[in-house]
Design a protein around this motif. Structure first.
Motif, short mmCIF file in Angstrom:
data_model
loop_
_atom_site.label_atom_id
_atom_site.label_comp_id
_atom_site.label_asym_id
_atom_site.label_seq_id
_atom_site.Cartn_x
_atom_site.Cartn_y
_atom_site.Cartn_z
N GLY A 57 46.10 44.64 56.01
CA GLY A 57 47.21 43.89 55.43
C GLY A 57 46.84 43.10 54.19
N SER A 58 45.55 43.07 53.84
CA SER A 58 45.12 42.32 52.64
C SER A 58 45.55 43.05 51.38
CB SER A 58 43.60 42.18 52.59
OG SER A 58 43.11 41.41 53.65
N ARG A 59 45.94 42.27 50.37
CA ARG A 59 46.15 42.83 49.03
C ARG A 59 44.85 42.58 48.27
NH1 ARG A 59 51.23 41.81 47.68
NH2 ARG A 59 50.90 39.62 47.25
N VAL A 60 44.30 43.65 47.72
CA VAL A 60 42.97 43.62 47.13
C VAL A 60 43.02 44.06 45.68
CG1 VAL A 60 40.64 44.56 47.33
CG2 VAL A 60 42.09 44.41 49.37
N THR A 61 42.38 43.29 44.82
CA THR A 61 42.18 43.73 43.45
C THR A 61 40.71 44.07 43.31
OG1 THR A 61 43.96 42.30 42.68
CG2 THR A 61 42.42 43.12 41.00
N TYR A 62 40.46 45.29 42.81
CA TYR A 62 39.07 45.71 42.61
C TYR A 62 38.94 46.33 41.22
CZ TYR A 62 40.68 50.46 43.71
OH TYR A 62 41.35 51.66 43.71
N VAL A 120 34.97 44.06 44.32
CA VAL A 120 36.15 43.31 44.74
C VAL A 120 36.31 42.09 43.83
CG1 VAL A 120 37.28 42.09 46.63
CG2 VAL A 120 35.88 44.11 47.11
N VAL A 121 37.48 41.97 43.21
CA VAL A 121 37.78 40.88 42.28
C VAL A 121 38.58 39.78 42.97
CG1 VAL A 121 38.94 40.31 40.11
CG2 VAL A 121 37.77 42.50 40.35
N ALA A 122 39.57 40.16 43.81
CA ALA A 122 40.41 39.17 44.47
C ALA A 122 40.94 39.72 45.78
CB ALA A 122 41.58 38.78 43.57
N VAL A 123 41.19 38.82 46.74
CA VAL A 123 41.75 39.20 48.02
C VAL A 123 42.86 38.20 48.36
CG1 VAL A 123 41.34 39.48 50.50
CG2 VAL A 123 39.55 40.12 48.87
#
Length: 131
Positions: A57-62, A120-123
């Motif tokens: 369910g996490s939104r991840v920016t990579y 991984v940049v943001a979670v």
């Protein structure tokens, strides 16, 4: 490169272990990949999984090694929708992302055999993990 340490909450770990075990007959390579990640993970109480760690369910920016940035949401197979950026845990990238934290990198192999690396940049936690 050694794989980074990962943390997975108990409820995700339990549901994903069931999912992977259910696939052993039909899709052994997919099941093995997920089971290997689950096996190497440190399992924590759900409430003790840090907010900067990727869970279901996490939104991840990579960012890819080529410098491309992408934002996706990690979901169970039935919820996957590439148009919405919802990627299944059963894809190579979905399995690779599970349990990673911001600033961690991992190498993974896509279904077509190509090697990739992502960072991984943001979670963002968009949904609470299932109880």
């Amino acid at each position: 490169m050694a794989k980074p340490k990962i943390v997975i909450g108990k409820s995700d770990h339990s549901r994903l272990t069931q999912l992977a075990n259910g696939l052993l007959e039909r899709k052994p390579e997919v099941a093995d990949l997920l089971l290997n990640e689950l096996e190497r993970a440190r399992v924590a109480e759900d409430k003790n999984v840090p907010a900067h760690v990727i869970r279901m369910g996490s939104r991840v920016t990579y960012k890819t090694a080529e410098g491309q940035e992408r934002t996706v949401t990690l979901v169970f197979p039935g919820d996957a929708d590439i148009e919405k950026g919802w990627i299944s845990i059963l894809t190579p990238i979905g399995t690779a992302l599970l349990g990673l934290a911001v600033d961690q990198s991992i190498d993974f192999t896509t279904n077509d055999g190509r090697q990739h690396r992502l960072n991984v940049v943001a979670v963002d936690q968009v949904s609470e993990p299932a109880a």
